[in-house]
Structures are given as C-alpha cells and as structure tokens.
Design a protein around this motif. Structure first.
Motif, PDB file in Angstrom:
ATOM      1  N   SER A  15       0.812  -1.216   0.000  1.00  0.00           N
ATOM      2  CA  SER A  15       0.000   0.000   0.000  1.00  0.00           C
ATOM      3  C   SER A  15       0.847   1.269   0.000  1.00  0.00           C
ATOM      4  O   SER A  15       0.368   2.341  -0.363  1.00  0.00           O
ATOM      5  N   GLU A  16       2.125   1.154   0.370  1.00  0.00           N
ATOM      6  CA  GLU A  16       2.988   2.335   0.472  1.00  0.00           C
ATOM      7  C   GLU A  16       4.270   2.210  -0.338  1.00  0.00           C
ATOM      8  O   GLU A  16       5.137   3.090  -0.276  1.00  0.00           O
ATOM      9  N   GLY A  17       4.407   1.121  -1.087  1.00  0.00           N
ATOM     10  CA  GLY A  17       5.614   0.946  -1.871  1.00  0.00           C
ATOM     11  C   GLY A  17       5.687  -0.459  -2.438  1.00  0.00           C
ATOM     12  O   GLY A  17       4.705  -1.210  -2.385  1.00  0.00           O
ATOM     13  N   TRP A  18       6.840  -0.808  -2.991  1.00  0.00           N
ATOM     14  CA  TRP A  18       6.996  -2.136  -3.556  1.00  0.00           C
ATOM     15  C   TRP A  18       8.456  -2.545  -3.477  1.00  0.00           C
ATOM     16  O   TRP A  18       9.349  -1.718  -3.258  1.00  0.00           O
ATOM     17  N   LEU A  19       8.675  -3.852  -3.644  1.00  0.00           N
ATOM     18  CA  LEU A  19      10.055  -4.328  -3.715  1.00  0.00           C
ATOM     19  C   LEU A  19      10.165  -5.433  -4.758  1.00  0.00           C
ATOM     20  O   LEU A  19       9.194  -6.128  -5.056  1.00  0.00           O
ATOM     21  N   THR A  20      11.367  -5.556  -5.293  1.00  0.00           N
ATOM     22  CA  THR A  20      11.672  -6.653  -6.200  1.00  0.00           C
ATOM     23  C   THR A  20      12.894  -7.391  -5.667  1.00  0.00           C
ATOM     24  O   THR A  20      13.721  -6.821  -4.957  1.00  0.00           O
ATOM     25  N   VAL A  21      12.987  -8.655  -6.013  1.00  0.00           N
ATOM     26  CA  VAL A  21      14.163  -9.459  -5.672  1.00  0.00           C
ATOM     27  C   VAL A  21      14.608 -10.182  -6.928  1.00  0.00           C
ATOM     28  O   VAL A  21      13.815 -10.884  -7.566  1.00  0.00           O
ATOM     29  N   ASN A  22      15.883 -10.009  -7.288  1.00  0.00           N
ATOM     30  CA  ASN A  22      16.449 -10.631  -8.478  1.00  0.00           C
ATOM     31  C   ASN A  22      17.860 -11.122  -8.181  1.00  0.00           C
ATOM     32  O   ASN A  22      18.541 -10.582  -7.304  1.00  0.00           O
ATOM     33  N   SER A  23      18.296 -12.124  -8.926  1.00  0.00           N
ATOM     34  CA  SER A  23      19.686 -12.559  -8.842  1.00  0.00           C
ATOM     35  C   SER A  23      20.553 -11.613  -9.665  1.00  0.00           C
ATOM     36  O   SER A  23      20.126 -11.072 -10.689  1.00  0.00           O
ATOM     37  N   ALA A  24      21.788 -11.411  -9.207  1.00  0.00           N
ATOM     38  CA  ALA A  24      22.722 -10.551  -9.929  1.00  0.00           C
ATOM     39  C   ALA A  24      24.145 -11.011  -9.639  1.00  0.00           C
ATOM     40  O   ALA A  24      24.418 -11.645  -8.613  1.00  0.00           O
ATOM     41  N   ASN A  25      25.039 -10.701 -10.540  1.00  0.00           N
ATOM     42  CA  ASN A  25      26.462 -10.960 -10.342  1.00  0.00           C
ATOM     43  C   ASN A  25      27.158  -9.644 -10.032  1.00  0.00           C
ATOM     44  O   ASN A  25      27.023  -8.668 -10.792  1.00  0.00           O
ATOM     45  N   VAL A  26      27.875  -9.606  -8.932  1.00  0.00           N
ATOM     46  CA  VAL A  26      28.582  -8.401  -8.512  1.00  0.00           C
ATOM     47  C   VAL A  26      30.075  -8.686  -8.505  1.00  0.00           C
ATOM     48  O   VAL A  26      30.521  -9.644  -7.863  1.00  0.00           O
ATOM     49  N   GLU A  27      30.825  -7.868  -9.222  1.00  0.00           N
ATOM     50  CA  GLU A  27      32.267  -8.071  -9.305  1.00  0.00           C
ATOM     51  C   GLU A  27      32.901  -8.008  -7.917  1.00  0.00           C
ATOM     52  O   GLU A  27      32.653  -7.081  -7.139  1.00  0.00           O
ATOM     53  N   GLY A  28      33.680  -8.999  -7.596  1.00  0.00           N
ATOM     54  CA  GLY A  28      34.339  -9.048  -6.294  1.00  0.00           C
ATOM     55  C   GLY A  28      33.523  -9.719  -5.220  1.00  0.00           C
ATOM     56  O   GLY A  28      34.054 -10.084  -4.168  1.00  0.00           O
ATOM     57  N   THR A  29      32.225  -9.893  -5.479  1.00  0.00           N
ATOM     58  CA  THR A  29      31.327 -10.526  -4.499  1.00  0.00           C
ATOM     59  C   THR A  29      30.798 -11.848  -5.004  1.00  0.00           C
ATOM     60  O   THR A  29      30.650 -12.814  -4.267  1.00  0.00           O
ATOM     61  N   GLY A  30      30.499 -11.887  -6.290  1.00  0.00           N
ATOM     62  CA  GLY A  30      29.896 -13.086  -6.861  1.00  0.00           C
ATOM     63  C   GLY A  30      28.394 -12.940  -6.953  1.00  0.00           C
ATOM     64  O   GLY A  30      27.859 -11.822  -7.035  1.00  0.00           O
ATOM     65  N   GLN A  31      27.692 -14.041  -6.909  1.00  0.00           N
ATOM     66  CA  GLN A  31      26.233 -14.016  -7.041  1.00  0.00           C
ATOM     67  C   GLN A  31      25.579 -13.473  -5.773  1.00  0.00           C
ATOM     68  O   GLN A  31      25.939 -13.870  -4.656  1.00  0.00           O
ATOM     69  N   VAL A  32      24.621 -12.576  -5.971  1.00  0.00           N
ATOM     70  CA  VAL A  32      23.873 -11.999  -4.858  1.00  0.00           C
ATOM     71  C   VAL A  32      22.387 -12.012  -5.183  1.00  0.00           C
ATOM     72  O   VAL A  32      21.985 -12.179  -6.345  1.00  0.00           O
ATOM     73  N   LEU A  33      21.586 -11.838  -4.158  1.00  0.00           N
ATOM     74  CA  LEU A  33      20.180 -11.499  -4.349  1.00  0.00           C
ATOM     75  C   LEU A  33      20.058 -10.009  -4.083  1.00  0.00           C
ATOM     76  O   LEU A  33      20.431  -9.524  -3.008  1.00  0.00           O
ATOM     77  N   ARG A  34      19.545  -9.295  -5.089  1.00  0.00           N
ATOM     78  CA  ARG A  34      19.445  -7.829  -4.997  1.00  0.00           C
ATOM     79  C   ARG A  34      17.987  -7.442  -4.710  1.00  0.00           C
ATOM     80  O   ARG A  34      17.087  -7.776  -5.484  1.00  0.00           O
ATOM     81  N   ILE A  35      17.791  -6.757  -3.624  1.00  0.00           N
ATOM     82  CA  ILE A  35      16.461  -6.271  -3.231  1.00  0.00           C
ATOM     83  C   ILE A  35      16.377  -4.791  -3.565  1.00  0.00           C
ATOM     84  O   ILE A  35      17.207  -3.991  -3.098  1.00  0.00           O
ATOM     85  N   LEU A  36      15.402  -4.435  -4.372  1.00  0.00           N
ATOM     86  CA  LEU A  36      15.153  -3.028  -4.681  1.00  0.00           C
ATOM     87  C   LEU A  36      13.842  -2.636  -4.013  1.00  0.00           C
ATOM     88  O   LEU A  36      12.809  -3.260  -4.254  1.00  0.00           O
ATOM     89  N   VAL A  37      13.898  -1.611  -3.170  1.00  0.00           N
ATOM     90  CA  VAL A  37      12.711  -1.134  -2.458  1.00  0.00           C
ATOM     91  C   VAL A  37      12.410   0.291  -2.901  1.00  0.00           C
ATOM     92  O   VAL A  37      13.306   1.147  -2.922  1.00  0.00           O
ATOM     93  N   LYS A  38      11.162   0.548  -3.271  1.00  0.00           N
ATOM     94  CA  LYS A  38      10.723   1.915  -3.563  1.00  0.00           C
ATOM     95  C   LYS A  38       9.516   2.227  -2.700  1.00  0.00           C
ATOM     96  O   LYS A  38       8.544   1.469  -2.676  1.00  0.00           O
ATOM     97  N   ARG A  39       9.604   3.341  -1.993  1.00  0.00           N
ATOM     98  CA  ARG A  39       8.524   3.737  -1.087  1.00  0.00           C
ATOM     99  C   ARG A  39       8.034   5.138  -1.430  1.00  0.00           C
ATOM    100  O   ARG A  39       8.798   5.993  -1.877  1.00  0.00           O
ATOM    101  N   ALA A  40       6.753   5.353  -1.209  1.00  0.00           N
ATOM    102  CA  ALA A  40       6.168   6.681  -1.354  1.00  0.00           C
ATOM    103  C   ALA A  40       6.241   7.371   0.003  1.00  0.00           C
ATOM    104  O   ALA A  40       5.650   6.903   0.983  1.00  0.00           O
ATOM    105  N   VAL A  41       6.982   8.462   0.070  1.00  0.00           N
ATOM    106  CA  VAL A  41       7.164   9.193   1.331  1.00  0.00           C
ATOM    107  C   VAL A  41       6.404  10.514   1.241  1.00  0.00           C
ATOM    108  O   VAL A  41       6.644  11.330   0.345  1.00  0.00           O
ATOM    109  N   LYS A  42       5.501  10.700   2.172  1.00  0.00           N
ATOM    110  CA  LYS A  42       4.693  11.923   2.191  1.00  0.00           C
ATOM    111  C   LYS A  42       5.193  12.860   3.282  1.00  0.00           C
ATOM    112  O   LYS A  42       5.331  12.473   4.444  1.00  0.00           O
TER     113      LYS A  42
END
Length: 373
Positions: free
Chosen positions: A273-300
């Motif tokens: 009701s106030e935002g959303w998130l996504t979770v995807n796999s990604a490759n990060v140099e120096g770290t390797g495989q990660v799960l990346r969480i992107l959160v976007k919120r509506a701030v009033k």
C-alpha cells in the motif's frame, strides 16, 4: 543431541559436487568431518571422492556403492562414527533412503522436495513424528528458504517497509534443452514423478514466496501444459493464488522457453500500500552471485509533493551453506534458523501438485496438505 561424530553424503551427482562440497568447505570447523560418500555406482562415488579431495576435504571420504555388498549403503549406515547423513538422491528414491537412515539412528538432511507427492510426504512425516522425532533431527534442505536475501526481503515486509501487501507476482522462465547438465541425468530424462522439472525446481520459487510474504497462500487456481515433449509430463504452470482475503498474486513457472534468452528475467515483485520491492539474482564483481532487493517507497511530507525513496540491498547467495549450518546446530542443540521443517516443505510440494492438477478449479492448499488430496 549434543555432538556430531561425522557425516556422510548419500548421492554423488552434480548438486552434491557443485553445491554441497563448497558449503562444507565454507563452514570450515563448524562442519563435521565428511567421512563417507554413497552412490549406486562405484564410478560416481570415486568421482565425488576425488572432487572432495580437490576441494580440500581431508581425509578423502570413504567410498560406498551398490556394486560391493561389503561397502554398500547398509554398511555405511552401520558405522557408529557417522551420526548424520545428507541425502541427495533422485526424488522417488529419497523417501526409502530417509527411512533406512532413521532406522539406523542417523540424523537426516534431505534435499527438497520432501517427497514426490503430498500423500507420500504425509506418510513419511507421520512415521518420523511417531518413531524418530524424539531422538533424531530431520530437516529438508531448501536453499531458497535459507537465502539471506529472501529472508531480508521478508523482514522488510514484516516491518511494514512497503505497507500492507496488496498483490505480487513471481516469474521464473527457463530454457532446458537436451544438453543441459541437469536434464542429462538419467532420472530426470525419464521422470517417474509428477511435474518433472516443475517439482524439482518449482518448489524453490514457492519457498522463496513463503519466506517473503506475510501470510501463507491458501488457494490456487491454475493450468499446466507441456511445450517440449522431452520435458514431460509438464514444463509450465500458470497460477492465480491468494492468501485468504488479504492479498493475491500470479505465479508463472516454466522450464519450456524455446531459446536460452528468455522473454523475461526471473523475478519476484511484491506490491504494498505504500511501496513495492523486487528481488532478483545478480552478479557483482568481487562478491559473486547476490540477491538484490530493490525497495521503492512513497514518502509523504506535509506541505510537499510525495517523493519516491529508493533503497538497494544485496545479500550473498549462501543458502546451501546456511541450511547446512542450521542443521548441524540443531543436532548440537543450538538455536537455529527457522528453516527445514518437513511439514512446511510439504506445503511447497502441495503448491506444485495443485498447479499441475487444478485445471482452472480452485484448490484449498491447507486441505491438500492435511489430507493429501
């Protein structure tokens, strides 16, 4: 249940070599000694032992196989210095091997799914609860459930980061061809269990959802199809699911894409009701495989336009290591992650079974888990 003398791995396939061995190495002294490996064939047992030695495991685990009655599975399970086994065998074979391990007094970590179907899972769980639970630990290895990324996303949602969950979608579209290393294993080439890759791999997606969503899914209506004959009996499920009257979503699972490049990236999207998130796999140099969480919120802010605030969180993909550590801690009587419960894992199988059999009708998932049909 305070110590582990040693462990054995039952199964020597791709995942045992490529995921289990690195997890044991990463745990270091927190992992018990790997004393033995069992496979139905002597050749594959040798290959696994060689891989263990190459990974730095010492001494090299002893080899057991069906070709020598003096060094078969029964001989391995009779060893008093092995107190726990990790079962990584074909789906239809696992329940009988788990039962043998229980009867021999061994703690068990068995790879997902908990059983080929819900009825079989209920039978196995009931037998464990009645005969063995008092003295033996049994966990189901579902690495998505243990992944820090999915667990972090669930904690953000539980804390109200995106408000009340309204709806979601999970999309997993894969291309499996006849040269795929997993397809080429004989038991997958001619599967004698429901769903084929959908059962073997689809339970991962369901486990990730139950870790992230604030309430369990209660009903499913879906359709299943076969798009490539070599992936029979099914390779695709589309389902509409709901968590009572609280929220609903769409789950798309397919191993039948026609090309290696698929039309959509695997992803999880959860809308609140106030935002959303996504979770995807990604490759990060120096770290390797990660799960990346992107959160976007509506701030009033009073007197100002609503702003969108973005946050990115990345967690390394260490699910197998985490599930192993939790299993060993449980045997030692230590506090563990809330993962690996066989009855919870049965719910993942129920979801796939419902998706395969729904034909568009609504299926009560809790009822399916309780009575097996």
């Amino acid at each position: 249940m305070s110590s582990i003398s040693g462990i054995a791995i039952l199964g020597s396939g791709i995942f045992a070599k490529e995921a289990h061995l690195p997890a044991l190495v990463a745990l270091g002294s927190n992992a018990p000694a790997l004393l033995a490996v069992y496979s139905r064939s002597e050749k594959s047992s040798h290959e696994f032992a060689d891989a263990a030695a190459a990974a730095g495991i010492s001494p090299t685990p002893a080899i057991y196989h069906d070709g020598d009655p003096s060094m078969n599975l029964d001989a391995l399970l009779a060893r008093s210095d092995i107190s726990a086994v990790i079962v990584v065998l074909p789906i239809t074979l696992q329940p009988s091997i788990i039962r043998k391990a229980f009867a021999a007094g061994k703690h068990v970590l068995s790879e997902k799914p908990v059983a080929p179907d819900v009825a079989g899972g209920i039978s196995l769980i009931n037998e464990y609860n009645e005969k063995y639970k008092k003295n033996l630990v049994w966990r189901v290895a579902e690495n998505f459930e243990a992944e820090p990324g999915f667990r972090a996303a669930g904690e953000l949602i539980a804390a109200g980061k995106i408000g009340k969950v309204n709806f979601f979608k999970a999309i997993v579209v894969n291309h499996i061809d006849v040269e795929n290393k997993y397809y080429k294993t004989p038991w997958r080439t001619i599967p004698d269990y429901q769903g084929g890759f959908l059962l073997d791999g689809g339970v991962h997606t369901v486990a990730a959802l139950r870790i992230m969503l604030p309430k369990p899914l209660t009903h499913l209506s879906g359709v299943a199809s076969l798009n490539h004959e070599y992936l029979k009996p099914h390779d695709t499920i589309h389902a509409v699911v709901k968590a009572g009257s609280d929220f609903h979503g769409i789950v798309e699972l397919s191993f039948g894409a026609p090309t290696k490049t698929t039309p959509t990236a695997d992803q999880f999207v959860i809308i609140g009701s106030e935002g959303w998130l996504t979770v995807n796999s990604a490759n990060v140099e120096g770290t390797g495989q990660v799960l990346r969480i992107l959160v976007k919120r509506a701030v009033k802010v009073e007197g100002k336009p609503t702003e969108e605030v973005e946050e990115i969180i990345e967690k390394p993909k260490i699910g197998v290591e985490a599930e192993f550590g939790s299993f060993f801690d449980a045997i030692r009587g230590k506090e563990t992650l809330d993962i690996g419960d066989p009855l919870t894992a049965l719910g993942d199988v129920a979801f796939i079974q419902a998706g395969l059999n729904s034909g568009g009708a609504s299926i009560d998932l809790a009822k399916l888990v309780s009575d097996g049909k």
